[in-house]
Design an enzyme around this catalytic site. Sequence first.
Site, PDB file in Angstrom:
ATOM      1  N   ARG A  21     -38.806   8.620 -56.287  1.00 28.30           N
ATOM      2  CA  ARG A  21     -40.058   8.495 -55.526  1.00 28.30           C
ATOM      3  C   ARG A  21     -41.024   7.504 -56.170  1.00 28.30           C
ATOM      4  O   ARG A  21     -41.219   7.506 -57.375  1.00 28.30           O
ATOM      5  CB  ARG A  21     -40.743   9.852 -55.412  1.00 28.30           C
ATOM      6  CG  ARG A  21     -39.931  10.808 -54.565  1.00 28.30           C
ATOM      7  CD  ARG A  21     -40.539  12.199 -54.533  1.00 28.30           C
ATOM      8  NE  ARG A  21     -39.594  13.123 -53.913  1.00 28.30           N
ATOM      9  CZ  ARG A  21     -39.914  14.002 -52.976  1.00 28.30           C
ATOM     10  NH1 ARG A  21     -41.155  14.100 -52.556  1.00 28.30           N
ATOM     11  NH2 ARG A  21     -39.000  14.799 -52.466  1.00 28.30           N
ATOM     12  N   SER A 189     -44.280  21.661 -41.263  1.00 29.53           N
ATOM     13  CA  SER A 189     -44.910  20.340 -41.280  1.00 29.53           C
ATOM     14  C   SER A 189     -43.952  19.169 -41.270  1.00 29.53           C
ATOM     15  O   SER A 189     -44.367  18.037 -41.100  1.00 29.53           O
ATOM     16  CB  SER A 189     -45.808  20.221 -42.492  1.00 29.53           C
ATOM     17  OG  SER A 189     -45.013  20.090 -43.642  1.00 29.53           O
ATOM     18  N   HIS A 217     -50.828  23.950 -42.261  1.00 32.29           N
ATOM     19  CA  HIS A 217     -50.803  22.793 -41.348  1.00 32.29           C
ATOM     20  C   HIS A 217     -51.423  23.096 -39.995  1.00 32.29           C
ATOM     21  O   HIS A 217     -51.199  22.372 -39.025  1.00 32.29           O
ATOM     22  CB  HIS A 217     -49.383  22.261 -41.202  1.00 32.29           C
ATOM     23  CG  HIS A 217     -48.892  21.643 -42.462  1.00 32.29           C
ATOM     24  ND1 HIS A 217     -49.223  20.352 -42.828  1.00 32.29           N
ATOM     25  CD2 HIS A 217     -48.167  22.145 -43.477  1.00 32.29           C
ATOM     26  CE1 HIS A 217     -48.700  20.099 -44.012  1.00 32.29           C
ATOM     27  NE2 HIS A 217     -48.059  21.162 -44.430  1.00 32.29           N
ATOM     28  N   THR A 245     -55.250  26.198 -46.603  1.00 29.89           N
ATOM     29  CA  THR A 245     -55.719  25.240 -47.609  1.00 29.89           C
ATOM     30  C   THR A 245     -57.003  24.578 -47.123  1.00 29.89           C
ATOM     31  O   THR A 245     -57.225  24.460 -45.916  1.00 29.89           O
ATOM     32  CB  THR A 245     -54.661  24.150 -47.894  1.00 29.89           C
ATOM     33  OG1 THR A 245     -55.138  23.318 -48.963  1.00 29.89           O
ATOM     34  CG2 THR A 245     -54.411  23.251 -46.691  1.00 29.89           C
ATOM     35  N   LYS A 248     -56.139  19.926 -46.462  1.00 33.54           N
ATOM     36  CA  LYS A 248     -55.553  19.113 -45.399  1.00 33.54           C
ATOM     37  C   LYS A 248     -56.610  18.879 -44.310  1.00 33.54           C
ATOM     38  O   LYS A 248     -57.513  18.092 -44.548  1.00 33.54           O
ATOM     39  CB  LYS A 248     -54.229  19.734 -44.966  1.00 33.54           C
ATOM     40  CG  LYS A 248     -53.214  19.547 -46.123  1.00 33.54           C
ATOM     41  CD  LYS A 248     -51.887  20.208 -46.009  1.00 33.54           C
ATOM     42  CE  LYS A 248     -51.083  19.931 -47.285  1.00 33.54           C
ATOM     43  NZ  LYS A 248     -49.856  20.700 -47.407  1.00 33.54           N
ATOM     44  N   THR A 277     -57.167  30.786 -64.614  1.00 42.52           N
ATOM     45  CA  THR A 277     -57.386  29.364 -64.410  1.00 42.52           C
ATOM     46  C   THR A 277     -58.822  29.151 -63.940  1.00 42.52           C
ATOM     47  O   THR A 277     -59.401  30.007 -63.260  1.00 42.52           O
ATOM     48  CB  THR A 277     -56.353  28.795 -63.400  1.00 42.52           C
ATOM     49  OG1 THR A 277     -56.474  27.377 -63.365  1.00 42.52           O
ATOM     50  CG2 THR A 277     -56.542  29.336 -62.007  1.00 42.52           C
ATOM     51  N   THR A 278     -59.373  28.003 -64.311  1.00 40.28           N
ATOM     52  CA  THR A 278     -60.765  27.711 -63.990  1.00 40.28           C
ATOM     53  C   THR A 278     -60.980  27.638 -62.478  1.00 40.28           C
ATOM     54  O   THR A 278     -60.141  27.114 -61.751  1.00 40.28           O
ATOM     55  CB  THR A 278     -61.163  26.386 -64.671  1.00 40.28           C
ATOM     56  OG1 THR A 278     -61.023  26.554 -66.079  1.00 40.28           O
ATOM     57  CG2 THR A 278     -62.600  25.990 -64.351  1.00 40.28           C
TER      58      THR A 278
END
Length: 428
Positions: A21, A189, A217, A245, A248, A277-278
């Site tokens: 990639r 997606s 999506h 999310t 997107k 995690t922060t």
Amino acid sequence: MNYQETFENAIEALRDEKRYRVFADLERIAGSFPKAIWRAENGLEREITVWCSNDYLGMGQNKSVISALTSTAEAMGAGAGGTRNISGTNHPLVQLERELADLHQKEAALVFTSGFVSNEAAISTIAKLLPDCLILSDQLNHASMIAGVRGSGVAKQVWRHNDLEHLEDLLKAAGNERAKLIVFESVYSMDGDVAPIEQIADLADKYNAMTYIDEVHAVGMYGERGAGICERDGVMDRIDVIEGTMAKAFGVMGGYITSSQAIVDAVRSYAPGFIFTTALPPSLAAAACTSIRHLKTSQIERDMQQRQAQQTKEKLAAAGLPVMPSQTHIVPVLVADPDLCKKASDMLLEKHGIYIQPINYPTVPRGTERLRITPTPLHDDGLIDGLCDALVDVWETLGLTKGTVDANCRIVAEEGRPQAALYPAAGG
Ligand SMILES: *Cc1c(COP(=O)(O)O)cnc(C)c1O
């Protein structure tokens, strides 16, 4: 042990398979979406058009979203200052979670640093907390859901993509007493197809299973207030956990789940991927909140996206390009060869100033390599015409197969044209 060589060989293996990639060096231009500056390897700079962004509605450059981001950073600083466990929660994140719970009409919401983390953390934690849980996972689920399934360590069975009969067989075999978690997506997606959510919910009721859906999506883009396909289909209340999310269609960053108070509280309390995690910075939380609120009432972006996606599908199909059947805003065009897919992408960028990243294995099955096009409200009819002409030129120059795509993800060549020797070995 030669450590360096091991890694070099691993990279070489990808190159041999033509699926190494390369990421284009891009600079998106706020105010000129979908334009960006591309910096080629030879140092050349050029303005190009992006046709593969998941900033599906251009909300990443929305003025009120940017202004919420900058004003919150000015007021509250750049970072969150720690995990929520250590440092508490910045108020914009509290507001964002309220907004998300309201969007999906659930009791509570929990925000993570990404959609990937939300799936990994929530699926693994929920499945672990259910005694002797069996996860039933759709065959085409996203890597982040698979990470959650694996991370849980519980038993899993994979049901054939969107196949209700297969799902029912597995549910029946597990029996009503056993804890079962069905995990699936609404919009897939890479193909642009949609899950039969209502029927899956019916099966979950019949066999007493819990349901978890990824609407990554779909959020922002479907339903009257942009809550996704579950809202559009009137089944939000029938799914136990809805995941999404902010990265997107909402154009910012961060992931979330919405569900009952108890489920959200359990994930908040038990998931390492949430606890250690922060937190998301307040500026991103405020920007995401602004974007979600905007799309709750504004239909114009959704309407225009659907229109431009439809236009794109029709124009490309009319030009004989092998557009895969898609029920959504996603327009995949089948190449069915990894090397040619990369070559097509390179030629689009270098010759036509059009950026479409090639989609190869393992993102899609081998032999179904494709260009995945995502028209937005800001890809106007002129840009669509330009895209179509460029694709036709690339198809002809590289000798790619034209025609229609059948249900097995094979190109059925146009009548009167010779059957190309390009047929993929394996279908999707
Ligand atoms: C992109 C994606 C995710 C991850 O979301 P991020 O916020 O980008 O981490 C999860 N599920 C699906 C189906 C996706 O395509």
